[in-house]
Design an enzyme around this catalytic site. Structure first.
Site, PDB file in Angstrom:
ATOM      1  N   CYS A  62       1.695  -1.497  15.111  1.00 44.76           N
ATOM      2  CA  CYS A  62       1.676  -1.298  13.660  1.00 44.76           C
ATOM      3  C   CYS A  62       1.049  -2.504  12.973  1.00 44.76           C
ATOM      4  O   CYS A  62       1.462  -3.642  13.209  1.00 44.76           O
ATOM      5  CB  CYS A  62       3.096  -1.081  13.155  1.00 44.76           C
ATOM      6  SG  CYS A  62       3.214  -0.874  11.356  1.00 44.76           S
ATOM      7  N   ASN A  93      -2.684   5.414  16.349  1.00 51.83           N
ATOM      8  CA  ASN A  93      -3.806   5.153  15.452  1.00 51.83           C
ATOM      9  C   ASN A  93      -4.225   3.702  15.665  1.00 51.83           C
ATOM     10  O   ASN A  93      -3.452   2.790  15.375  1.00 51.83           O
ATOM     11  CB  ASN A  93      -3.390   5.374  13.995  1.00 51.83           C
ATOM     12  CG  ASN A  93      -3.064   6.820  13.709  1.00 51.83           C
ATOM     13  OD1 ASN A  93      -3.886   7.697  13.919  1.00 51.83           O
ATOM     14  ND2 ASN A  93      -1.852   7.077  13.247  1.00 51.83           N
ATOM     15  N   SER A 104      12.568   6.413  14.859  1.00 51.41           N
ATOM     16  CA  SER A 104      11.415   5.984  15.648  1.00 51.41           C
ATOM     17  C   SER A 104      11.887   5.371  16.966  1.00 51.41           C
ATOM     18  O   SER A 104      12.398   4.256  16.982  1.00 51.41           O
ATOM     19  CB  SER A 104      10.585   4.963  14.853  1.00 51.41           C
ATOM     20  OG  SER A 104      10.051   5.552  13.698  1.00 51.41           O
ATOM     21  N   LEU A 105      11.696   6.099  18.056  1.00 52.30           N
ATOM     22  CA  LEU A 105      12.118   5.622  19.372  1.00 52.30           C
ATOM     23  C   LEU A 105      10.983   4.894  20.093  1.00 52.30           C
ATOM     24  O   LEU A 105      11.101   3.741  20.467  1.00 52.30           O
ATOM     25  CB  LEU A 105      12.620   6.779  20.228  1.00 52.30           C
ATOM     26  CG  LEU A 105      13.960   7.397  19.807  1.00 52.30           C
ATOM     27  CD1 LEU A 105      14.339   8.523  20.757  1.00 52.30           C
ATOM     28  CD2 LEU A 105      15.061   6.337  19.769  1.00 52.30           C
ATOM     29  N   HIS A 106       9.885   5.597  20.372  1.00 53.92           N
ATOM     30  CA  HIS A 106       8.673   5.031  20.983  1.00 53.92           C
ATOM     31  C   HIS A 106       8.842   4.600  22.439  1.00 53.92           C
ATOM     32  O   HIS A 106       7.891   4.119  23.051  1.00 53.92           O
ATOM     33  CB  HIS A 106       8.130   3.851  20.172  1.00 53.92           C
ATOM     34  CG  HIS A 106       7.994   4.148  18.708  1.00 53.92           C
ATOM     35  ND1 HIS A 106       7.408   5.313  18.249  1.00 53.92           N
ATOM     36  CD2 HIS A 106       8.377   3.446  17.606  1.00 53.92           C
ATOM     37  CE1 HIS A 106       7.428   5.293  16.918  1.00 53.92           C
ATOM     38  NE2 HIS A 106       8.010   4.192  16.510  1.00 53.92           N
ATOM     39  N   CYS A 123       3.503   8.714   0.781  1.00 58.47           N
ATOM     40  CA  CYS A 123       4.009   7.786   1.793  1.00 58.47           C
ATOM     41  C   CYS A 123       4.279   6.458   1.100  1.00 58.47           C
ATOM     42  O   CYS A 123       3.365   5.823   0.566  1.00 58.47           O
ATOM     43  CB  CYS A 123       2.982   7.627   2.918  1.00 58.47           C
ATOM     44  SG  CYS A 123       3.541   6.542   4.255  1.00 58.47           S
ATOM     45  N   CYS A 137       7.070  -6.705   7.219  1.00 62.43           N
ATOM     46  CA  CYS A 137       8.165  -6.111   7.992  1.00 62.43           C
ATOM     47  C   CYS A 137       8.611  -7.097   9.065  1.00 62.43           C
ATOM     48  O   CYS A 137       7.786  -7.786   9.671  1.00 62.43           O
ATOM     49  CB  CYS A 137       7.704  -4.806   8.647  1.00 62.43           C
ATOM     50  SG  CYS A 137       9.011  -3.913   9.528  1.00 62.43           S
ATOM     51  N   GLY A 176       7.169  -1.692   5.884  1.00 66.40           N
ATOM     52  CA  GLY A 176       8.560  -2.135   5.896  1.00 66.40           C
ATOM     53  C   GLY A 176       9.494  -1.202   6.630  1.00 66.40           C
ATOM     54  O   GLY A 176       9.185  -0.037   6.894  1.00 66.40           O
ATOM     55  N   GLU A 177      10.667  -1.718   6.968  1.00 63.27           N
ATOM     56  CA  GLU A 177      11.744  -0.949   7.579  1.00 63.27           C
ATOM     57  C   GLU A 177      12.756  -0.622   6.481  1.00 63.27           C
ATOM     58  O   GLU A 177      13.444  -1.516   5.969  1.00 63.27           O
ATOM     59  CB  GLU A 177      12.405  -1.763   8.696  1.00 63.27           C
ATOM     60  CG  GLU A 177      13.775  -1.280   9.159  1.00 63.27           C
ATOM     61  CD  GLU A 177      13.827   0.200   9.492  1.00 63.27           C
ATOM     62  OE1 GLU A 177      14.690   0.899   8.938  1.00 63.27           O
ATOM     63  OE2 GLU A 177      12.994   0.666  10.306  1.00 63.27           O
ATOM     64  N   CYS A 179       6.640  -4.206  15.142  1.00 60.43           N
ATOM     65  CA  CYS A 179       6.163  -3.198  16.086  1.00 60.43           C
ATOM     66  C   CYS A 179       4.724  -3.509  16.487  1.00 60.43           C
ATOM     67  O   CYS A 179       3.851  -3.708  15.637  1.00 60.43           O
ATOM     68  CB  CYS A 179       6.225  -1.813  15.447  1.00 60.43           C
ATOM     69  SG  CYS A 179       7.887  -1.283  14.981  1.00 60.43           S
ATOM     70  N   SER A 194      12.138   7.242   7.576  1.00 60.26           N
ATOM     71  CA  SER A 194      11.768   6.897   8.951  1.00 60.26           C
ATOM     72  C   SER A 194      12.260   5.501   9.271  1.00 60.26           C
ATOM     73  O   SER A 194      11.973   4.556   8.530  1.00 60.26           O
ATOM     74  CB  SER A 194      10.252   6.969   9.108  1.00 60.26           C
ATOM     75  OG  SER A 194       9.860   6.545  10.402  1.00 60.26           O
ATOM     76  N   CYS A 203      -0.572   6.556  10.011  1.00 62.89           N
ATOM     77  CA  CYS A 203       0.663   5.944  10.506  1.00 62.89           C
ATOM     78  C   CYS A 203       0.363   4.674  11.280  1.00 62.89           C
ATOM     79  O   CYS A 203      -0.420   4.671  12.226  1.00 62.89           O
ATOM     80  CB  CYS A 203       1.388   6.955  11.397  1.00 62.89           C
ATOM     81  SG  CYS A 203       2.898   6.327  12.140  1.00 62.89           S
ATOM     82  N   GLU A 252       0.836  -1.192   0.000  1.00 63.85           N
ATOM     83  CA  GLU A 252       0.000   0.000   0.000  1.00 63.85           C
ATOM     84  C   GLU A 252       0.874   1.247   0.000  1.00 63.85           C
ATOM     85  O   GLU A 252       1.924   1.283   0.648  1.00 63.85           O
ATOM     86  CB  GLU A 252      -0.925   0.016   1.222  1.00 63.85           C
ATOM     87  CG  GLU A 252      -1.984  -1.086   1.174  1.00 63.85           C
ATOM     88  CD  GLU A 252      -2.951  -1.045   2.349  1.00 63.85           C
ATOM     89  OE1 GLU A 252      -4.151  -1.306   2.125  1.00 63.85           O
ATOM     90  OE2 GLU A 252      -2.496  -0.751   3.486  1.00 63.85           O
TER      91      GLU A 252
END
Length: 379
Positions: free
Chosen positions: A133, A309, A233-235, A119, A126, A178-179, A130, A210, A352, A105
């Site tokens: 996600c 989200n 991306s820490l989170h 995007c 991935c 994906g990363e 996460c 990202s 996201c 997508e």
């Protein structure tokens, strides 16, 4: 257990996909075939500026050259399986089927006061897993080839220009499925064509990558000597919590990522964005905010807070407004610049963390807890 990445096979007819060639490689191929070098720039202008993928429509080429191009080359595009748009018309999500049946997508976003944004995905699925996600539920099916990344962007840009009537050059964010740094070779080649004046002609300052890691990959990105915006991306502000939230980062350390980001800033001059998805009663405490502010001392950057989200595979929720406000205040009191992202496309699962294709979803757990991704394969 996650699926192992796999490769796709070239078509049997032996023709070359133009998206697999850099502009200079195309010039050399045409020279070897006895065509004038400048023809490559004409062809590239048709493809990347006018969104023409049929050689017969390239009218400034002779009939003989058009026939030769048709015999030797192709412009391979994913099939657009579906397009979803938000009610306000500001966000569109394209479902794209690749040659081997895999699908990804990509998202087109319009903004009232600035350039549109594309995007872009870099992998089918991935491996990072996460927990917040939807892509993480797929496992890693395979890397996208550079040609697939570019043809995806081509379709998104064509949709932007032809269907949405937006002619301005967009910004581009590698924030889809994906990363990106897990697919470095293909990513770097795609960036080269994007940045080439004869390719997409997209300035590096209009691109954002990202990543959840790795530190070594961030340093290799700096080696490209471009000024791509880096978003790390820490989170979480502790390794223990981060490793629960991002199972694919079990061996990484936050301080190593921040050191690599600091090095990236010093080499490129670009301010670093640290992304932080806020989740109710998981990582939204003021104590966590103070830890994060301490980690970022001395680095030129900002924290971009992203209220979760929601996704179907867990029962995690975004933070309460008061928690978000307190988290932001604690960071600002620590001297950190803060922004809060307004996510577009929630109603079509295009925001996201919401991108996924026909993934096998694990059942909700009582805790919404830290379950790993389920594997899948393409048809």
């Amino acid at each position: 257990m996650m699926t192992s990445p796999r490769s796709i096979q070239p078509p049997e007819n032996g023709s070359l996909d133009l998206f697999s060639l850099s502009p200079e490689e195309l010039r050399q191929k045409l020279t070897d075939m006895g065509m004038a070098r400048y023809r490559a720039d004409q062809i590239l202008a048709w493809i990347y500026r006018r969104f023409v993928a049929n050689f017969d429509e390239m009218t400034d080429l002779s009939r003989q050259d058009r026939q030769l191009m048709t015999e030797r080359f192709r412009v391979e595009l994913p099939r657009v399986q579906d397009v979803k748009r938000t009610g306000d018309g500001m966000t569109a999500k394209l479902l794209l089927q690749l040659r081997d049946g895999c699908a990804v997508e990509g998202v087109v976003m319009l903004h009232p006061k600035r350039r549109p944004t594309l995007c872009v995905s870099t992998q089918v699925g991935c491996a990072q897993g996460c927990l917040f996600c939807a892509t993480g539920t797929m496992g890693l099916v395979r890397d996208m080839e550079a040609s697939e990344i570019l043809s995806q962007i081509w379709l998104l840009r064509r949709h932007l220009a032809r269907d949405l009537g937006e002619e301005r050059v967009p910004t581009l964010v590698f924030m889809g499925m994906g990363e990106p740094l897990d697919n470095e070779a293909n990513l770097h080649k795609a960036i080269g064509v994007l940045n080439d004046a004869s390719g997409f002609g997209l300035g590096s300052r209009k691109m954002t990558l990202s990543t959840v890691g790795s530190a070594a990959g961030i340093r290799r990105l700096a080696d490209l000597n471009l000024q791509i915006q880096l978003a790390v991306s820490l989170h979480a502000a502790t390794d223990a919590l981060r490793r629960k939230m991002i199972p694919g980062q079990r061996t990484s350390r936050i301080e190593e990522l921040i050191d690599a980001a600091r090095d990236y800033h010093e080499r490129t001059g670009r301010e670093i964005t640290f992304e932080y998805v806020l989740i109710d009663r998981v990582n939204d405490s003021e104590e966590e905010a103070r830890r994060l502010a301490t980690l970022m001392k001395g680095i030129r950057g900002k924290v971009n807070l992203i209220p979760l989200n929601p996704v179907d595979h867990n029962n995690m929720q975004p933070p309460a407004p008061l928690s978000l406000s307190r988290f932001r205040n604690a960071l600002e009191q620590g001297g950190i610049k803060v922004t809060v992202r307004h996510s577009q496309g929630r109603e079509i699962s295009a925001a996201c963390g919401q991108l996924a294709v026909n993934s096998s979803r694990p059942q909700d757990s009582a805790a919404g807890a830290f379950a790993g991704p389920s594997p899948r394969r393409c048809a």
